[in-house]
Enzyme design. Structure first.
Site: not given
Ligand code: IFM
Length: 567
Positions: A144, A286
């Site tokens: 995203w 996350e």
């Molecule tokens: O898309 C991101 C995510 O929001 C957090 N971890 C790393 C990913 C890639 O940059």
């Protein structure tokens, strides 16, 4: 690869180790003699457009031919050609001038440099990797990060590159359909991580070791971080609003938005409370897995369904042939009432009595712990040394901006007090362990009228790849999305630019450290140049074709060539 020297070619031997290949040269020099080595390298793969149809020996011949040309031109000529190209394509086309801080001027150029390099603007079969072209982290996969963090830079400076990034999503629809179907859903569900067009979902299933159980850690994002589907639709809409590229919408854009909405309609679950829920997801934060009704996901899903319904209704009466074409593909007749009914019943978290928007249905009830140690950590992810993912899920701690992203994507849905109260609640609980976090907080700080706080967040965001404090932060590659984020801090945050529902606002608020800021915006095919000082702004329509309407510091203006506003 070829090396050329200003002395008789030295003796050399080639070494090949695991994933490494190198040459050793031995040359004897007189005292005071200078050795100059020029190295010319090129890379061709069978996926390159200019190499289409070539077999390995054809690729080798092409590579050799190009190397010979380069060597004949020489380094100085190639460097001059490259500098000229950068000047025309980037520095003259998307100039940003920050007076008062050389380091901030340098940082924004560094960000633009990487964004230009990492974007396959020439080939819509590819997209931007989360580490750009600088390292192998995330295996070059697209997230995203593209739509929410990087796309705005391209929409407002090089719209044709933005269009290619969106066409990539259109071409990857088969993978999105397959992913939805695999989960028992309809429509298009975009993979959390994408690579080659027909790969579909490529998120690794496991990564790292759980410090408590000693087992591999499951990466749930590939299964349940589903907000990306609404993010793609949002990116398409944002591109359209800012470019008026009707041809793109007719060929790709409407279909993308409606296909994504179709997924949401099938993903919603009937609750006992008469509402429709989106259960068992990972939101942008996350550090929370298997949550229900993540505010970001639900509000964005409703936005997507409403937008699709609005378009379908419009086509039904005003654009019959497009309606019929899309109806044949997506079943618009049955979808429209479904979208309207479901969007009206989706559960949307509402602010609590203190004005805090709940991130999901349980976040505010979780255990609070002292996070000082992790907030002061030198390296990201320190919390994993003390807790495993399951334990982190039970603590009020966030990896990165979550509702904060929502506040600025759909800013008019949330009052100032809710943004303020939510900032005060979540920011102290956020570890900024993702490089996507600080820039969002910086823009939001500007939105809640705290430019000094926005600037301190911006400075920290600049340090993600450029600080000496953590020499290993970029070992697996730079943080691509953070560069789009830095551009957003400068243009959206301090530059005060925002597009809301097809209208633009330019209300700059410069940090004390800056004397002035200039940037350009491509707006519906015209280039606007913004020259902002502390208490005045001048907006020049450099294309000068059509009148432009803009809101500046709370007042509406329409102008043709130039607008000057004092605060
Ligand atoms: O898309 C991101 C995510 O929001 C957090 N971890 C790393 C990913 C890639 O940059």
């Amino acid at each position: 690869m070829v090396h050329s020297f200003n002395i008789v070619s030295p003796e050399s031997d080639i070494n090949i180790l695991r994933r490494r290949m190198f040459s050793n040269f031995n040359a004897g020099l007189e005292a005071g003699q200078t050795l100059v080595m020029e190295k010319y390298v090129n890379v061709f793969t069978s996926r390159d457009k200019e190499a289409e149809g070539l077999d390995v020996s054809g690729l080798q011949a092409l590579s050799l031919e190009e190397l010979k040309k380069d060597e004949a031109s020489g380094f100085d000529a190639i460097a001059a050609e490259s500098a000229e190209c950068w000047q025309q394509r980037v520095w003259d086309r998307a100039p940003i001038c920050i007076k008062g801080s050389d380091i901030d001027q340098f940082v924004i150029r560094f960000a633009q440099y990487h964004m230009q390099l990492m974007t396959p603007a020439h080939d819509r079969r590819m997209n931007i990797g989360a580490k750009g072209f600088s390292g192998e982290g995330y295996k070059g996969h697209t997230f995203w990060d593209t739509e929410i963090f990087l796309l705005p830079y391209f929409i407002y400076t090089m719209p044709e590159a933005a269009r290619n990034l969106m066409e990539y999503r259109y071409l990857s629809l088969p993978g999105a359909h397959a992913k939805a179907a695999k989960g028992g859903y309809e429509g298009a569900q975009f993979p959390w991580e994408s690579a080659w067009l027909d790969d579909g979902e490529v998120t690794p299933e496991y990564m790292g070791t759980d410090i408590v159980t000693g087992q591999l850690i499951k990466v749930w994002s590939g299964f349940i971080e589903i907000h990306i589907t609404a993010d793609v639709a949002f990116g398409v809409w944002q591109y359209y609003q800012s470019t008026d590229d009707q041809e793109f919408m007719d060929r790709y854009g409407y279909e993308l938005i409606i296909d994504c909405a179709k997924f949401w309609a099938s993903r919603l679950e009937e609750g006992d409370d008469g509402m429709l829920h989106i259960n068992d997801v990972v939101g942008p934060d996350e550090y929370k897995e298997h949550v229900n009704d993540n505010a970001f996901t639900n509000y964005m899903a409703r936005w997507n369904m409403n937008k699709a319904a609005e378009y379908i209704e419009q086509f039904r009466t005003e654009r019959r042939s497009l309606y019929e074409e899309l109806d044949a593909k997506l079943g618009l007749a049955g979808l429209l009432p479904l979208l309207k009914e479901k969007a009206g019943r989706i559960c949307l978290p509402v602010p609590n009595k203190d004005g805090v928007l709940p991130q999901d249905s349980t976040y505010l009830t979780l255990k609070d712990i002292d996070l000082t140690k992790y907030r002061q950590q030198a390296h990201v992810g320190g919390i994993y040394k003390d807790f495993n993912q399951e334990q982190i899920c039970k603590i009020q701690v966030s990896k990165q901006a979550d509702v904060m992203v929502l506040f600025y994507l759909l800013e008019d849905l949330f009052p100032h007090e809710v943004k303020l109260a939510s900032w005060d609640y979540y920011e102290p609980r956020t570890l900024h362990d993702s490089s996507l976090s600080l820039s969002t907080h910086s823009v939001l700080a500007c939105d809640i009228d705290d430019t000094a706080l926005g600037y301190s967040m911006f400075r920290k965001a600049c340090d993600i790849d450029l600080s000496n404090d953590d020499p290993h932060s970029s070992d697996t590659g730079i943080h691509a999305a953070s560069y789009g984020g830095l551009w957003q801090c400068v243009v959206y945050g301090f530059g005060g630019f925002r597009m809301l529902d097809g209208k633009i606002r330019i209300s700059p608020a410069l940090p004390d450290e800056w004397e002035s800021l200039s940037y350009t915006i491509m707006w519906k095919g015209q280039r606007l140049r913004v020259d902002a000082a502390r208490d005045s702004v001048a907006i020049t329509n450099e294309t000068g074709r059509d009148a432009v309407s803009v809101e500046v510091w709370g007042s509406e203006y329409t102008f043709e060539d130039k607008l000057n506003v004092d605060m």
